[in-house]
Enzyme design. Structure first.
Site, PDB file in Angstrom:
ATOM      1  CG  ASP A   1      34.994  38.468  16.901  1.00 46.41           C
ATOM      2  OD1 ASP A   1      35.889  37.540  17.102  1.00 46.41           O
ATOM      3  OD2 ASP A   1      35.009  39.302  15.825  1.00 46.41           O
TER       4      ASP A   1
ATOM      5  CG  ASN B   1      41.289  44.048  16.725  1.00 48.49           C
ATOM      6  OD1 ASN B   1      42.320  43.317  16.192  1.00 48.49           O
ATOM      7  ND2 ASN B   1      40.068  43.750  16.693  1.00 48.49           N
TER       8      ASN B   1
END
Length: 720
Positions: free
Chosen positions: A317, A404
């Protein structure tokens, strides 16, 4: 002073709107000149280069300790705020939960208008990481908003009234939009999310005046039997195997979209594969273009120009969707136009903007999946065993990433990139292809989403020591860390840098910091009563500089971690600061915790099954181990009426119109009873912990703390 967005202020809002003074339209030329327009924040990253650097320096390293709260605007929700506000000629525009849009006076915080796109609450299940929104784009006298249900809406900048709306996604599929659009050359560019739910990624361009779609570029190939849209897709198909299109394939463009006016190129950051496990997604191997790639497109036509794939055959991911920053630097004695990228994979990539050549790739956090990059091939050298093929592996960074969505900033004065670093790993355990079951409306990763059970006391202690996080300054031209400021909790906020030799960042434990940009010295701290996750902005009105930031918990990084935070959780807010301001926040009270209902009497085996089902279907919103972040109800603290209606909520959709999905397609009545029993067990455990007093409780806490510290140390040692 507080200005809640409520009906009670409708008349005040109308009067404020009539008296507001609006400036010049946000033209292409104005956006090109944004770097010299210090008073405003005209686009998502302030300028097309998306450096999030403000030339303002009235607030600087000599007077930052004189900052005070100027005003705050309070929304009517606890749901996450991830917005980067725009500030245009004294008016601030920002977005909130459920894709709502607001305009407020940037000097006072008074509400000017509020637009609710009325997103169907049933769409919450297709938003991987909360019904959040990261902001709007401006073009001429319009604002552009993406919605959770996949619409792109143009709003009148002065009134907030919708001018046109285009459905950018197939409503029958599990797409969502949480990212901010970008505008350039009369076009609005927008992507979407939904990789884990079985979608195929793409980016689209719409006419800024009419909402007509001009072009669409898919990031990965579709079913070969249906033909390929262009040569780029035909080439990409050669890097895939099996029948990847049955699972969608992923590659969604859910955040980073950047226009380069100097080279007239559009850069997109492409997301992860779906499912994450490459052996299920593409059996037989292959790089799986254009997953985890930075891709350059012609902004007028959407034609492919070049790409650089950061993580070939992504297995963890590791999206490339994080912020793309453009800079002009000296690299090895020569001037270069570069992309500076610090995505989830844990490396800072330096990429030539002309042709996509990799110039440098160095780790900024703990990385175990790859040892280094081969600069001759531009490819990572994977570490044996870290692909969890047949054997579980502890991998750094985790699927949440080393960095992120929280914005980073770059200062052309210090030449430092300021990164909200997350230093955390996670165990990956493969689900073999024969046992893999694709669920259309739920996460599909191809590895286990549940871990061994642990007490709340031990889990919280381990989360205190195992993950680490920092405000990290990266010397771009030297490709190394310049300094770090450690934070006590994970998941901290985005960053803005200013010409006052300052960087500002919020933290998950509710602090807002001013830090010297050159050496990392913390100069000022404000306690905000809630987590601060997005990036701040800086602007000026009537000769006074402000620093503003959205405040509020929510989104994947706090919702699903299972981490208790020490702050209270009032409604989410926008807060603005200036020198010598004296506004204060209202007092907050600790909520009363209800006594949990009686235990169900179910067997340990049934409760264990309930735990595993909870981890699979519920934890991404309600928190691992049933420890919620407070942005949505913490299930340990449900009132009796919700325990009485637990099955009606989960199976019959009693609260679906309020945003709580139904799960009758994946759970039956017996399974829901087991999930409920597990929730009640955790509620009793939490209640007992809160009742503990005296030396025995202190001893247990000390022993647990030492055990967690030792385990965290052992994990760090074995993965270093």
């Amino acid at each position: 002073m507080t200005y809640p967005a409520s009906f009670a202020l409708a008349l005040i809002a109308l009067l404020s709107l009539n008296n507001a003074t609006y400036g010049a339209p946000v033209s292409q030329q104005r956006l090109l000149d944004a770097d010299s327009d210090a008073d405003n924040w005209l686009s998502h990253g302030r300028t097309y280069h998306e450096q999030r650097f403000s030339p303002l320096k009235q607030i600087n390293d000599s007077n930052a300790d004189q900052l005070g709260l100027a005003w705050y605007f309070e929304t009517d929700t606890h749901l996450g705020l991830e917005t980067t506000p725009l500030v245009i000629d004294g008016v601030m525009y920002f977005t909130g939960a459920w894709s709502n849009a607001y305009a407020i006076d940037a000097k006072t915080g008074a509400l000017l208008w509020h637009f609710d796109p009325e997103v169907p609450r049933e769409k919450s299940i297709t938003a991987c990481c909360g019904v959040v929104n990261r902001g709007m784009a401006a073009w001429e006298d319009k604002l552009y908003l993406g919605t959770v249900d996949g619409r792109l809406i143009a709003l009148d900048q002065h009134t907030g009234k919708p001018l046109w709306s285009s459905q950018t996604t197939d409503p029958a599929q599990a797409y969502s939009i949480t990212g901010a659009p970008r505008a350039a050359k009369g076009l609005v560019f927008i992507g979407n999310g939904g990789s884990e739910f079985g979608t195929r990624g793409y980016v689209s361009a719409y006419d800024a005046d009419t909402g007509e779609m001009r072009w669409r570029w898919y990031t990965i190939p579709g079913n070969p039997e249906e033909g390929f849209e262009n040569e780029a897709m035909a080439r990409a198909a050669k890097t895939w195997n099996g029948q990847w299109w049955q699972f969608g394939g992923g590659g969604t463009v859910w955040d980073a979209i950047v226009y380069d006016p100097e080279l007239d190129q559009l850069y997109i950051g492409v997301g992860n594969g779906a499912p994450h496990n490459r052996r299920i997604r593409s059996p037989g191997g292959g790089d799986n273009l254009y997953l985890s790639s930075v891709v350059a497109l012609n902004p007028d036509t959407g034609d492919y120009l070049w790409h650089y794939q950061e993580v070939p055959a992504d297995n963890w991911d590791y999206t490339a969707s994080q912020q793309i920053t453009l800079a002009d630097i000296q690299w090895q004695g020569e001037p270069r136009k570069v992309i500076v990228h610090a995505p989830k994979a844990g490396f800072v990539y330096l990429i030539d903007r002309l042709d996509g050549q990799l110039l440098s790739a160095e780790p900024f956090t703990t990385v175990t999946w790859a040892s280094h990059y081969d600069m001759k091939t531009g490819r990572p050298v994977e570490v044996d065993g870290q692909d969890y093929d047949g054997k579980p592996a502890m991998v750094y960074p985790s699927a949440i990433g080393g960095h992120n969505w929280q914005p980073m900033a770059y200062s052309p004065l210090t030449k430092y990139l300021y990164i909200p670093e997350l230093d955390m790993g996670m165990p990956f355990e493969e689900i073999k292809a024969p046992d893999y079951k694709h669920l259309k409306r739920h996460f599909n990763t191809g590895y286990e989403l549940t871990q061994d059970a642990a007490s709340q006391r031990f889990t919280q202690a381990l989360l205190k020591y195992l993950p680490k996080s920092h405000l990290l300054a990266w010397d771009v031209e030297q490709a190394k860390v310049a300094w770090k400021v450690p934070h006590p909790n994970i998941h901290n906020g985005g960053i803005v840098a200013t010409a006052g030799n300052l960087v500002f960042q919020g933290t998950s434990d509710g602090r807002f910091l001013a830090v010297r940009a050159d050496n990392g010295e913390v100069l000022w701290t404000f306690h905000a009563q809630n987590s601060i996750l997005p990036g701040p902005v800086s602007y000026a009105v009537d000769g006074e500089q402000y620093i503003a930031v959205a405040v509020g918990r929510g989104g994947a990084l706090t919702m699903n971690t299972g981490k208790s935070y020490p702050t209270t959780n009032p409604n989410n807010r926008i807060m603005a600061f200036k020198l010598n301001a004296t506004a204060t926040l209202p007092p907050v009270s600790q909520p009363k915790r209800p006594v949990p209902p009686p235990k169900t009497g179910m067997s340990e085996a049934d409760i264990e099954e309930g735990r595993r089902l909870f981890d699979r279907f519920c934890a991404r919103c309600h928190g691992a181990a049933v420890v919620g972040d407070g942005s949505i109800p913490d299930l340990r603290y449900l009132e009796p009426v919700w325990h009485e209606n637990f099955e009606a909520v989960v199976l019959k959709g009693l609260m679906e119109k309020a945003g709580m999905p139904r799960f009758d397609e994946v759970l039956d009545e017996k399974q829901v009873k087991k999930v409920h029993a597990y929730v009640i067990e955790r509620a009793h455990e939490d209640h007992a912990l809160r009742q503990e007093r005296g030396w025995w409780a202190e001893l247990k806490n000390t022993v647990t703390d030492l055990g967690a510290r030792l385990l965290a140390w052992l994990i760090r040692i074995t993965t270093s």
